[in-house]
Scaffold this motif. Structure first.
Motif, PDB file in Angstrom:
ATOM      1  N   ARG A 122      24.014  86.950 105.436  1.00  0.00           N
ATOM      2  CA  ARG A 122      24.004  87.323 104.015  1.00  0.00           C
ATOM      3  C   ARG A 122      25.389  87.636 103.461  1.00  0.00           C
ATOM      4  O   ARG A 122      25.734  87.243 102.353  1.00  0.00           O
ATOM      5  N   CYS A 123      26.179  88.396 104.188  1.00  0.00           N
ATOM      6  CA  CYS A 123      27.475  88.830 103.658  1.00  0.00           C
ATOM      7  C   CYS A 123      28.489  87.695 103.749  1.00  0.00           C
ATOM      8  O   CYS A 123      28.660  87.082 104.803  1.00  0.00           O
ATOM      9  N   GLN A 124      29.166  87.444 102.649  1.00  0.00           N
ATOM     10  CA  GLN A 124      30.148  86.352 102.577  1.00  0.00           C
ATOM     11  C   GLN A 124      31.568  86.822 102.896  1.00  0.00           C
ATOM     12  O   GLN A 124      32.524  86.060 102.750  1.00  0.00           O
ATOM     13  N   SER A 125      31.716  88.083 103.267  1.00  0.00           N
ATOM     14  CA  SER A 125      33.045  88.646 103.582  1.00  0.00           C
ATOM     15  C   SER A 125      34.033  88.484 102.430  1.00  0.00           C
ATOM     16  O   SER A 125      35.234  88.313 102.644  1.00  0.00           O
ATOM     17  N   CYS A 126      33.518  88.527 101.201  1.00  0.00           N
ATOM     18  CA  CYS A 126      34.375  88.297 100.037  1.00  0.00           C
ATOM     19  C   CYS A 126      35.200  89.532  99.661  1.00  0.00           C
ATOM     20  O   CYS A 126      36.231  89.419  99.014  1.00  0.00           O
TER      21      CYS A 126
END
Ligand code: SF4
Ligand code: SF4
Length: 349
Positions: free
Chosen positions: A225-229
């Motif tokens: 889920r997390c895009q590390s943006c």
């Protein structure tokens, strides 16, 4: 002491204040929001009090005024350097209670976290004074009450925006002279006392339990889920990570400036080291680090309070709709489950 002022009169006082202060407030940047037809509310200098966006939550916090996104530290030439300078102008910042409490967390990180203060933070922080903005009822992603950051007395002025006039409280003696001609009224600001969203904080009370928290399956869910943006950390009033970068002015690599630039513990390369080493390889591990920093580590180190102030901006900004409030509650449920299992094991021995 409180005063009732028209918007026109407040603007006259603002002009007087601007002789000594740069005045910052959440402002509207039309069409600059996440989508082409949405606006961005972020901090900027204001010339008139009507520019203050007081009835919406800002997308970004006021931290960029005292901890700029990019900040020259020093300038260098072939064989010498000069530290960057700041002017004498004060900083007057319209801010919510959670943000004023958040800046106290930044103070701890920059000024009390080790043997020496961060002088680049100190020199801007010492210039800052706050105008508390009442929140009314707050917003749907706020959970400041759960974090105990819905109230503050750390402000010079407080303001309530009404349709045709303003109520202003003056707490700081240094500002009283600006209001000496105004009509006195009874006014003290009110604070939000409940939010629609609540969080339960995890009680991690042993290193053994902390080890089990590291290994929870729930973190792995965020790998996809997390895009590390890093959008959540840019919006967070309490995130203080930075890196440094050298800006070279021309083809002579020995002339330029060193800047510090915001960084994010959610970025993949945040812990990158020589030899290809890194400490938190997956998005889930990085989100675990961030979560524990906000609702465990900071308090374990500094004792008084958790780091997160419950402003809810990380929830508002996440493009994947990852809710930090939900993560905190999930973590608390898991911690309770682990504790229960541990006590059942002891009872069964
Ligand atoms: S972690 Fe989220 S809710 Fe907490 S202070 Fe930062 S942005 Fe606000
Ligand atoms: S939690 Fe959301 S905002 Fe934060 S890095 Fe992951 S995808 Fe981006």
């Amino acid at each position: 002491m409180g005063y009732s002022l028209s918007y026109g009169r407040m603007n006259e006082i603002l002009k007087e204040l601007q002789q000594n202060y740069r005045v910052y407030a959440p402002r509207r940047w039309a069409g600059r929001g996440r989508y082409s037809d949405t606006d961005l509310i972020r901090y900027g200098e204001i010339a008139a009090v009507e520019e203050v966006v007081h009835d919406e939550k800002s997308d970004f916090s006021p931290k960029e005024i005292i901890f700029p996104i990019t900040q020259p530290l020093f300038y260098f030439t072939e064989d010498e350097y000069r530290e960057s300078r700041v002017d004498d102008q004060g900083l007057l910042i319209f801010a919510r209670p959670c943000d004023i409490n958040g800046i106290r967390r930044l103070d701890t990180m920059f000024l009390k976290n080790g043997d020496s203060e961060d002088s680049y933070y100190r020199r801007l922080r010492d210039k800052a004074r706050f105008v508390l903005m009442e929140c009314g009822t707050g917003w749907d992603t706020c959970f400041c009450v759960s974090m105990g950051s819905n109230r503050t007395s750390d402000y010079s002025l407080a303001v309530r925006f009404l349709p045709d006039h303003l109520l202003v409280e003056v707490r700081d003696e240094a500002f009283k002279r600006y209001f000496s001609q105004e009509r006195e009224v009874e006014f003290t600001p009110e604070f939000v006392t409940s939010n629609p969203r609540t969080v339960r904080l995890p009680e991690i009370d042993s290193s053994g339990l902390l080890r089990k928290v590291y290994d929870l399956e729930m973190w792995k869910e965020y790998n996809s889920r997390c895009q590390s943006c890093g959008a959540c950390t840019a919006a967070c009033i309490t995130c203080s990570c930075f890196t440094t970068s050298d800006l070279i002015y021309n083809e002579n690599a020995r002339v330029g400036e060193r800047r510090r630039v915001w960084a994010s513990c959610l970025h993949e390369d945040f812990t990158a080291m020589a030899g290809g080493l890194g400490f938190r390889a997956t998005p889930g591990e990085r989100l675990r680090f961030r979560t524990l920093h906000k609702v465990y580590d900071y308090k374990a180190r500094f004792k008084e309070e958790q780091m997160c102030v419950g402003c809810g901006r990380c929830d508002d900004r996440c493009p994947e709709f990852i809710s930090f409030a939900t993560i905190i509650n999930r973590l608390s449920d898991e911690v309770e489950r682990l504790k229960k299992e541990a006590s059942q094991e002891v009872a069964g021995q």
